[in-house]
Design a protein around this motif. Structure first.
Motif, PDB file in Angstrom:
ATOM      1  N   SER A   1       0.836  -1.202   0.000  1.00  0.00           N
ATOM      2  CA  SER A   1       0.000   0.000   0.000  1.00  0.00           C
ATOM      3  C   SER A   1       0.872   1.255   0.000  1.00  0.00           C
ATOM      4  O   SER A   1       0.650   2.182  -0.786  1.00  0.00           O
ATOM      5  CB  SER A   1      -0.918  -0.017   1.221  1.00  0.00           C
TER       6      SER A   1
ATOM      7  N   THR B   1      -1.383   3.618  -2.702  1.00  0.00           N
ATOM      8  CA  THR B   1      -2.829   3.375  -2.660  1.00  0.00           C
ATOM      9  C   THR B   1      -3.224   3.064  -1.232  1.00  0.00           C
ATOM     10  O   THR B   1      -2.376   2.751  -0.394  1.00  0.00           O
ATOM     11  CB  THR B   1      -3.221   2.181  -3.561  1.00  0.00           C
TER      12      THR B   1
ATOM     13  N   GLU C   1      -7.658  -0.737  -1.577  1.00  0.00           N
ATOM     14  CA  GLU C   1      -7.287  -0.866  -2.986  1.00  0.00           C
ATOM     15  C   GLU C   1      -6.179  -1.899  -3.159  1.00  0.00           C
ATOM     16  O   GLU C   1      -6.198  -2.683  -4.112  1.00  0.00           O
ATOM     17  CB  GLU C   1      -6.824   0.489  -3.539  1.00  0.00           C
TER      18      GLU C   1
END
Length: 182
Positions: A162, A167, A171
Motif C-alpha cells: 500500500s 494506494t 485498494e
C-alpha cells in the motif's frame, strides 16, 4: 497555508489590512465588503480565518459567524464596548484602535491552531466499513494460504504494498485478490 478572508465595509480598509498581513508573511485569499461575499468565498474552502468588523454592509458579525462553513474561525475587530457583547461565542476579538503587532500575533496564533487541527484530522485513522474489512481479511487469507504467511506477515505485506504503490489498504487488497485469482 491558512486561508484568510478580510471583510470590512470600506474596501480601502480591507485592502489596508490585507497589505499588513501580506507584508508579514500571510496569504490573503479574499477581500470583501459584504458578508455574502465572504460566505461565498469561504464556501469553496475547507477552513480558514475571517477577519471582520462588527458591522458589514449587509449583516453584523454574528450573522456572518453563523453562516460560515465548519472549520472557519472569526477574528472580530471592534471597539471595546462592542467586543463586550461577543465574549463566549468562539470568536477571537481585537479592540480598536488596532495595533499591527496585536493583529499579526493573533492571526499567527489562529493560523497555528488551524494547522494543528488539520494535522490532527490527518492522523485520525480511517474507519473501514464491513465490506472493506471483509475484502481486506480475504486478501490476508489468500496470502496466508498461498504464500504460507502468518496473519501478521500478510498484514505487513499489504501495508508495505500500500505504501509503495501510494494506494490505500483496501485498494491494495483488491489488487492482491485480482492477481491471486488469475
Amino acid at each position: 497555508m491558512t486561508n484568510i478572508i478580510v471583510v470590512l465595509p470600506k474596501l480601502e480598509d480591507a485592502k489596508g489590512i490585507k497589505s499588513v498581513l501580506v507584508r508579514n508573511g500571510f496569504s490573503v485569499t479574499g477581500v470583501c465588503t459584504t458578508g455574502a461575499q465572504a460566505i461565498s468565498q469561504a464556501d469553496g474552502l475547507n477552513d480558514g480565518i475571517v477577519i471582520c468588523s462588527y458591522k458589514m454592509m449587509d449583516m453584523v458579525y454574528s450573522e456572518l459567524h453563523e453562516c460560515l462553513p465548519p472549520g472557519f474561525e472569526m477574528l472580530l475587530m471592534a471597539s471595546q464596548r462592542l467586543i463586550g457583547e461577543c465574549y463566549g461565542n468562539d470568536i477571537v476579538c481585537l479592540s480598536m484602535p488596532l495595533k499591527v503587532g496585536d493583529l499579526i500575533n493573533t492571526v499567527n496564533m489562529m493560523s497555528e491552531n488551524i494547522v494543528r487541527r488539520r494535522r490532527k484530522l490527518k492522523q485520525k485513522p480511517r474507519v473501514r466499513n464491513a465490506e472493506e474489512e471483509a475484502l481486506f481479511r480475504e486478501a490476508k487469507e489468500v496470502l496466508m494460504a498461498r504464500n504460507h504467511m502468518t496473519e501478521e506477515e500478510a498484514h505487513r505485506y499489504l501495508q508495505k504494498c500500500s505504501m509503495d504503490s501510494g494506494t490505500n489498504m483496501v485498494e491494495t487488497a483488491q489488487m492482491v485478490l485480482a492477481m491471486m485469482k488469475d
